[in-house]
Design an enzyme around this catalytic site. Structure first.
Site, PDB file in Angstrom:
ATOM      1  N   ARG A  45       0.821  -1.218   0.000  1.00 63.84           N
ATOM      2  CA  ARG A  45       0.000   0.000   0.000  1.00 63.84           C
ATOM      3  C   ARG A  45       0.856   1.271   0.000  1.00 63.84           C
ATOM      4  O   ARG A  45       0.587   2.212  -0.749  1.00 63.84           O
ATOM      5  CB  ARG A  45      -0.923   0.000   1.219  1.00 63.84           C
ATOM      6  CG  ARG A  45      -1.909  -1.176   1.285  1.00 63.84           C
ATOM      7  CD  ARG A  45      -3.111  -0.957   0.383  1.00 63.84           C
ATOM      8  NE  ARG A  45      -4.092  -2.020   0.519  1.00 63.84           N
ATOM      9  CZ  ARG A  45      -5.052  -2.063   1.440  1.00 63.84           C
ATOM     10  NH1 ARG A  45      -5.154  -1.087   2.333  1.00 63.84           N
ATOM     11  NH2 ARG A  45      -5.910  -3.062   1.474  1.00 63.84           N
ATOM     12  N   ASP A 147     -16.568   8.574   7.445  1.00 67.03           N
ATOM     13  CA  ASP A 147     -15.446   7.660   7.299  1.00 67.03           C
ATOM     14  C   ASP A 147     -14.176   8.483   7.512  1.00 67.03           C
ATOM     15  O   ASP A 147     -14.182   9.706   7.319  1.00 67.03           O
ATOM     16  CB  ASP A 147     -15.424   7.000   5.916  1.00 67.03           C
ATOM     17  CG  ASP A 147     -14.660   5.679   5.922  1.00 67.03           C
ATOM     18  OD1 ASP A 147     -15.312   4.616   5.986  1.00 67.03           O
ATOM     19  OD2 ASP A 147     -13.416   5.703   5.882  1.00 67.03           O
TER      20      ASP A 147
END
Length: 280
Positions: A45, A147
């Site tokens: 990532r 979020d």
């Protein structure tokens, strides 16, 4: 005769110490506890961020992170997992529909919070449930969806999904709540405008001191979120959340979560569904 090829080397120098530094920073900034088996995921990532920023090592990235406040959001976005689906754990939405139909007679508006909305499937499922339960595309509700990841919030606001993402919905749901794309949008569907307008999307880090959400909520969806936090953080967040529920309000958790360690805060009233203990 078999030939064993050597494992490919990492593009960037990456040590266990680098991994531990990532874990510490993610915990301090977002409260998320990465397990020991996520070492390769972290490399995969974050190496994308290194390439994007034209940095040569993880050590350089940590220096960059400390000197560029805006990069913290990219750091968190890269490391958070956003697994979701429409009407995931359907029993929760069945319960929500019955609950809303009962409560709307007593007080309005009804108020709900999806604490980890990801790309929007959960809050849109809540909105569809409430439209059906209350018989209106303009029901007396307030629906907040949040979020920590700004990237997925952008996708959620657009409400555009590949057709395969809505395959499990009934023909009636597809017809009522989605528009099929044509031309350049072929193979996609978009949530109808009336449903999109029902949801107030916000970026919220659950570790923040102030979430900007008033009390008196009828239900909180906090599903498959607590698994990323250690037990002390779970308890602290749960205590804050149940204080936002009105008496009788519901707290929906994920299928792999339980609050045996927090029985002083919540009691079970259904399958992974809770209410606040009265003293709280």
């Amino acid at each position: 005769m078999s030939i064993h090829l050597p494992a490919p080397e990492h593009e960037f120098h990456y040590t266990r110490r680098d991994f531990q530094q990532v874990r510490e920073r993610l915990y301090q900034h977002a409260g998320i506890s990465l397990s020991e088996n996520k070492q390769q995921l972290v490399y995969s990532r974050l190496s994308r961020r290194l390439r994007s920023l034209r940095l040569g090592s993880f050590a350089e990235y940590f220096v960059y992170l400390e000197n560029h406040e805006e990069e913290w959001q990219q750091f968190v976005n890269a490391l958070t997992t956003n697994l979701t689906a429409f009407f995931r754990e359907k029993h929760h939405f069945d319960h929500l529909g019955r609950f809303a139909a009962e409560q709307v007679q007593d007080h309005q508006p009804l108020r709900f919070w999806s604490t980890a909305s990801s790309t929007g499937e959960e809050p849109y499922s809540m909105a569809m449930t409430l439209v059906d339960a209350l018989g209106s595309f303009a029901p007396p509700i307030e629906l907040i969806a949040s979020d920590i990841d700004t990237g997925v919030l952008g996708q959620a606001r657009q409400g555009i999904y590949p057709l395969e993402r809505i395959e499990a919905l009934s023909p009636a749901q597809k017809k009522r709540f989605f528009l099929r794309g044509t031309g350049g949008n072929a193979g996609k569907a978009r949530v109808v405008r009336e449903l999109r307008q029902m949801i107030d999307y916000r970026q919220i880090n659950l570790l923040d001191r102030d979430w900007g959400i008033a009390g008196g909520l009828d239900a909180i969806f906090c599903r498959n979120v607590m698994i990323y936090f250690d037990k002390p953080t779970q308890t602290r967040l749960l205590e804050r959340m149940v204080r936002l529920l009105r008496p009788g309000g519901l707290f929906f958790a994920g299928h792999s979560e339980n609050f045996v360690h927090a029985s002083h805060l919540v009691r079970s009233v259904g399958r992974t569904t809770y209410q606040a203990v009265e003293s709280h």
